[in-house]
Design a protein around this motif. Structure first.
Motif, PDB file in Angstrom:
ATOM      1  N   TYR A  33       0.837  -1.201   0.000  1.00  0.00           N
ATOM      2  CA  TYR A  33       0.000   0.000   0.000  1.00  0.00           C
ATOM      3  C   TYR A  33       0.873   1.252   0.000  1.00  0.00           C
ATOM      4  O   TYR A  33       1.958   1.273   0.595  1.00  0.00           O
ATOM      5  N   TYR A  35       0.331   5.173   1.382  1.00  0.00           N
ATOM      6  CA  TYR A  35      -0.482   6.115   2.129  1.00  0.00           C
ATOM      7  C   TYR A  35       0.190   7.482   2.099  1.00  0.00           C
ATOM      8  O   TYR A  35       1.418   7.590   2.068  1.00  0.00           O
TER       9      TYR A  35
ATOM     10  N   ASN B  31     -12.293  -5.568  10.728  1.00  0.00           N
ATOM     11  CA  ASN B  31     -10.896  -5.432  11.099  1.00  0.00           C
ATOM     12  C   ASN B  31     -10.733  -4.126  11.861  1.00  0.00           C
ATOM     13  O   ASN B  31     -11.328  -3.109  11.492  1.00  0.00           O
ATOM     14  N   GLN B  33      -7.407  -2.035  13.970  1.00  0.00           N
ATOM     15  CA  GLN B  33      -6.026  -2.073  14.429  1.00  0.00           C
ATOM     16  C   GLN B  33      -5.688  -0.761  15.125  1.00  0.00           C
ATOM     17  O   GLN B  33      -6.210   0.285  14.772  1.00  0.00           O
ATOM     18  N   PHE B  35      -2.379   1.705  16.160  1.00  0.00           N
ATOM     19  CA  PHE B  35      -1.002   2.001  15.811  1.00  0.00           C
ATOM     20  C   PHE B  35      -0.481   3.119  16.712  1.00  0.00           C
ATOM     21  O   PHE B  35      -1.231   3.980  17.169  1.00  0.00           O
ATOM     22  N   TYR B  48      -4.003  -5.968  16.537  1.00  0.00           N
ATOM     23  CA  TYR B  48      -5.044  -6.340  15.582  1.00  0.00           C
ATOM     24  C   TYR B  48      -6.189  -6.862  16.421  1.00  0.00           C
ATOM     25  O   TYR B  48      -6.055  -7.908  17.073  1.00  0.00           O
ATOM     26  N   PHE B  86      -3.182   5.965  16.643  1.00  0.00           N
ATOM     27  CA  PHE B  86      -4.204   5.895  15.607  1.00  0.00           C
ATOM     28  C   PHE B  86      -5.003   4.616  15.737  1.00  0.00           C
ATOM     29  O   PHE B  86      -4.451   3.537  15.971  1.00  0.00           O
ATOM     30  N   GLU B  92     -12.165  -5.462   3.693  1.00  0.00           N
ATOM     31  CA  GLU B  92     -11.508  -6.444   2.846  1.00  0.00           C
ATOM     32  C   GLU B  92     -11.731  -6.203   1.373  1.00  0.00           C
ATOM     33  O   GLU B  92     -12.758  -5.708   0.955  1.00  0.00           O
ATOM     34  N   TYR B  93     -10.722  -6.606   0.596  1.00  0.00           N
ATOM     35  CA  TYR B  93     -10.869  -6.720  -0.846  1.00  0.00           C
ATOM     36  C   TYR B  93     -10.382  -8.099  -1.227  1.00  0.00           C
ATOM     37  O   TYR B  93      -9.210  -8.379  -1.091  1.00  0.00           O
ATOM     38  N   GLY B  95     -10.043 -10.844  -0.017  1.00  0.00           N
ATOM     39  CA  GLY B  95      -9.408 -11.729   0.945  1.00  0.00           C
ATOM     40  C   GLY B  95      -7.927 -11.492   1.148  1.00  0.00           C
ATOM     41  O   GLY B  95      -7.373 -11.935   2.125  1.00  0.00           O
ATOM     42  N   ALA B  96      -7.269 -10.804   0.232  1.00  0.00           N
ATOM     43  CA  ALA B  96      -5.821 -10.623   0.369  1.00  0.00           C
ATOM     44  C   ALA B  96      -5.474  -9.225   0.832  1.00  0.00           C
ATOM     45  O   ALA B  96      -4.619  -9.029   1.676  1.00  0.00           O
ATOM     46  N   THR B  97      -6.128  -8.228   0.266  1.00  0.00           N
ATOM     47  CA  THR B  97      -5.795  -6.860   0.649  1.00  0.00           C
ATOM     48  C   THR B  97      -6.721  -6.382   1.743  1.00  0.00           C
ATOM     49  O   THR B  97      -7.753  -6.973   2.012  1.00  0.00           O
ATOM     50  N   ASN B  98      -6.322  -5.273   2.338  1.00  0.00           N
ATOM     51  CA  ASN B  98      -7.004  -4.792   3.521  1.00  0.00           C
ATOM     52  C   ASN B  98      -6.902  -3.282   3.571  1.00  0.00           C
ATOM     53  O   ASN B  98      -5.901  -2.742   4.011  1.00  0.00           O
ATOM     54  N   LYS B  99      -7.913  -2.593   3.078  1.00  0.00           N
ATOM     55  CA  LYS B  99      -7.924  -1.138   3.125  1.00  0.00           C
ATOM     56  C   LYS B  99      -8.201  -0.697   4.549  1.00  0.00           C
ATOM     57  O   LYS B  99      -9.185  -1.116   5.146  1.00  0.00           O
ATOM     58  N   LEU B 100      -7.323   0.124   5.102  1.00  0.00           N
ATOM     59  CA  LEU B 100      -7.524   0.657   6.445  1.00  0.00           C
ATOM     60  C   LEU B 100      -7.936   2.126   6.371  1.00  0.00           C
ATOM     61  O   LEU B 100      -7.321   2.912   5.657  1.00  0.00           O
ATOM     62  N   PHE B 102      -8.237   5.404   8.618  1.00  0.00           N
ATOM     63  CA  PHE B 102      -7.632   5.889   9.851  1.00  0.00           C
ATOM     64  C   PHE B 102      -8.440   7.007  10.486  1.00  0.00           C
ATOM     65  O   PHE B 102      -9.043   7.834   9.804  1.00  0.00           O
ATOM     66  N   GLY B 103      -8.420   7.023  11.817  1.00  0.00           N
ATOM     67  CA  GLY B 103      -8.929   8.171  12.543  1.00  0.00           C
ATOM     68  C   GLY B 103      -7.889   9.285  12.564  1.00  0.00           C
ATOM     69  O   GLY B 103      -6.790   9.137  12.027  1.00  0.00           O
TER      70      GLY B 103
END
Lengths: 111, 112
Positions: A33, A35, B31, B33, B35, B48, B86, B92-93, B95-100, B102-103
């Motif tokens: 990714y 960002y 999901n 997380q 940070f 996680y 954060f 999910e996209y 099953g492999a990718t993971n768009k996060l 953020f606050g």
């Protein structure tokens, strides 16, 4: 070190320059990714790659061009940037939904 | 899109104090997380935690997915805990990718 390496750490470029940011991971992750982190704003997702194929582009201007030649490397090619593009650019990788790991970032200043 | 709100935006603590950081999100997620970003910009994955409770040393986190919030507890704070915390929720996209998403973070300063 997190296992995700970004170079360069700092970059100053003029608006007519062309430069590239590099990201490398050897964690065995299957997604990478880009960002962008600007002052006073949340981290913004720019690009997502899975298995070297772009999964998402969050309407990023064409002056940013990503490249993912293999599962370990990710580039962000920059050309004709604007001063408002100055920011911290962060690369991350993940293995499915866990193990989300960031690099140290490239601090970009456009003059 | 999903909105992520964190509170408080800023927090100053004396060394040794405890604190609770909160993350609210506007829709169901699969999901979540936490940070920590240190003063040099490095983001470190703390937890996680899409649901339940986890502990790692002086840090622990709880997510109540049905009520759309998560809490990060810091006990016996140290100056090295300073930085921005954060919360990010995942989508999910394939099953492999993971768009996060953020606050805006909580800026924590721990004073000696």
């Amino acid at each position: 070190e997190t296992g995700v390496t970004q170079t360069p750490r700092h970059l100053v470029m003029g608006m007519t320059n062309k430069k590239s940011l590099k990201c490398e991971q050897h964690l065995g992750h299957n997604a990478m990714y880009w960002y962008k982190q600007s002052a006073k704003k949340p981290l913004e997702l720019m690009f997502v790659y899975s298995l070297e194929e772009r999964v998402e582009n969050n309407s990023v201007p064409s002056r940013f061009s990503p490249e993912c030649p293999n599962s370990s490397h990710l580039f962000l090619h920059l050309h004709t940037l604007q001063p408002e593009d100055s920011a911290l650019y962060l690369c991350a990788s993940s293995l499915n939904r866990v193990g989300y790991t960031f690099g140290s970032g490239t601090r970009l200043t456009v003059v | 899109g999903i909105q992520v709100e964190q509170s408080p935006p800023d927090l100053i603590l004396q060394e040794g104090a405890n604190s609770t950081l909160r993350c609210n999100f506007s829709d169901s997620v699969n999901n979540l997380q936490w940070f920590h970003q240190n003063p040099w910009g490095q983001l470190i994955n703390l937890f996680y935690i899409p649901s339940g409770t986890k502990q790692n040393g002086r840090l622990s986190a709880t997510t109540v997915a049905t009520e759309r919030y998560s809490l990060l507890y810091i006990s016996s704070s140290q100056t090295t805990d300073s930085g921005v915390y954060f919360c990010a929720v995942g989508k999910e996209y394939g099953g492999a990718t993971n768009k996060l998403i953020f606050g805006t973070g909580t800026l924590l300063a721990v004073q000696p």
